[in-house]
Write an enzyme that holds these catalytic residues in place. Structure first.
Site, PDB file in Angstrom:
ATOM      1  N   ILE A  44      14.734  38.012   6.211  1.00 44.27           N
ATOM      2  CA  ILE A  44      13.427  37.801   6.825  1.00 44.27           C
ATOM      3  C   ILE A  44      13.044  36.326   6.770  1.00 44.27           C
ATOM      4  O   ILE A  44      12.948  35.739   5.685  1.00 44.27           O
ATOM      5  CB  ILE A  44      12.337  38.635   6.121  1.00 44.27           C
ATOM      6  CG1 ILE A  44      12.768  40.105   5.990  1.00 44.27           C
ATOM      7  CG2 ILE A  44      11.023  38.512   6.885  1.00 44.27           C
ATOM      8  CD1 ILE A  44      13.087  40.784   7.303  1.00 44.27           C
ATOM      9  N   LYS A  45      12.802  35.737   7.935  1.00 44.68           N
ATOM     10  CA  LYS A  45      12.324  34.353   7.991  1.00 44.68           C
ATOM     11  C   LYS A  45      10.805  34.334   7.813  1.00 44.68           C
ATOM     12  O   LYS A  45      10.075  35.012   8.534  1.00 44.68           O
ATOM     13  CB  LYS A  45      12.696  33.693   9.327  1.00 44.68           C
ATOM     14  CG  LYS A  45      14.132  33.230   9.402  1.00 44.68           C
ATOM     15  CD  LYS A  45      14.437  32.537  10.717  1.00 44.68           C
ATOM     16  CE  LYS A  45      14.108  31.070  10.660  1.00 44.68           C
ATOM     17  NZ  LYS A  45      14.587  30.351  11.869  1.00 44.68           N
ATOM     18  N   ILE A  46      10.390  33.537   6.854  1.00 48.59           N
ATOM     19  CA  ILE A  46       8.977  33.421   6.507  1.00 48.59           C
ATOM     20  C   ILE A  46       8.580  31.951   6.595  1.00 48.59           C
ATOM     21  O   ILE A  46       9.280  31.084   6.060  1.00 48.59           O
ATOM     22  CB  ILE A  46       8.717  33.923   5.070  1.00 48.59           C
ATOM     23  CG1 ILE A  46       9.165  35.376   4.896  1.00 48.59           C
ATOM     24  CG2 ILE A  46       7.261  33.734   4.684  1.00 48.59           C
ATOM     25  CD1 ILE A  46       8.274  36.395   5.527  1.00 48.59           C
TER      26      ILE A  46
END
Length: 214
Positions: free
Chosen positions: A82-84
């Site tokens: 997951i890119k945050i």
């Protein structure tokens, strides 16, 4: 150093896989928007092609929304990361997701202290954007070097993904510095394999072969 492909184009990814150069893939909303199909289908198709981490980015800017999106994305495939975004809310989301065993890639990192905070929050990966710093007359690779030094000082195991790569020199510098990953646009990847002396050498061999066969 691992090569990730910075694209959502399935044909480019397949070509990189055939070359043995796709250890993973990074995407973002802008890259996804260039492709036809819905977001989840595009991500699933990429995961079916690549045997490695595939970064998919959340859209929400608040912690609760990021966590909700992340949990949904994580169900799509075991390779999803997951890119945050690197914000206070993002750090809170990273901490919560790390506690639940969900891998994260903190993106839009432009300072070594941001990278340190991301690691302390529990990020699996951190993505310093070197090209965008270069655009501001700064040296993006200095940032990478600083992050490597800090992580080495404290034996931090968060992996560094050199992102916003614009040219082969960025990849070379990343490798020389010992970065964990370079995420490379497909156009730049092809340039890595090219050299004018290679082309001249091939032409010379072919010409010599033609002469020998006469």
């Amino acid at each position: 150093m691992k090569f990730f492909i910075d694209t959502a184009n399935i044909d480019e990814i397949k070509e990189a896989v055939k070359m043995g150069m796709a250890d993973g893939v990074t995407t973002n909303p802008s890259l996804i928007a260039k492709e036809s199909g819905d977001f989840e289908t595009i991500i699933k198709n990429i995961c079916d092609v690549v045997d490695g981490p595939v970064s998919a980015e959340v859209i929400s800017l608040k912690t609760a929304g990021m966590v909700k999106e992340a949990k949904q994305l994580a169900t799509l495939h075991e390779n999803i990361v997951i890119k945050i975004p690197m914000t206070v809310d993002g750090l809170k989301a990273v901490r919560m997701l790390a506690d639940q065993g969900i891998r994260t890639n903190v993106t839009l990192v432009f300072s070594p202290l941001q990278a340190l905070m991301a690691a302390k929050a529990g990020a699996t990966y951190v993505s310093p954007f070197v090209g965008r710093l270069d655009d501001l007359a700064s040296d993006g690779m200095v940032l990478v070097e600083q992050i490597i030094d800090i992580y080495d000082n404290y034996a931090i195991d968060t992996e560094i993904i050199v992102a916003s790569i614009r040219n082969p020199l960025h990849v070379l510098d990343a490798a020389l510095m010992g970065a964990d990953v370079a995420t490379i646009p497909f156009g730049v990847l092809k340039k890595l394999a090219a050299h004018p002396l290679t082309d001249r050498g091939i032409d010379a061999f072919l010409n010599d072969w033609k002469k020998a066969k006469k």
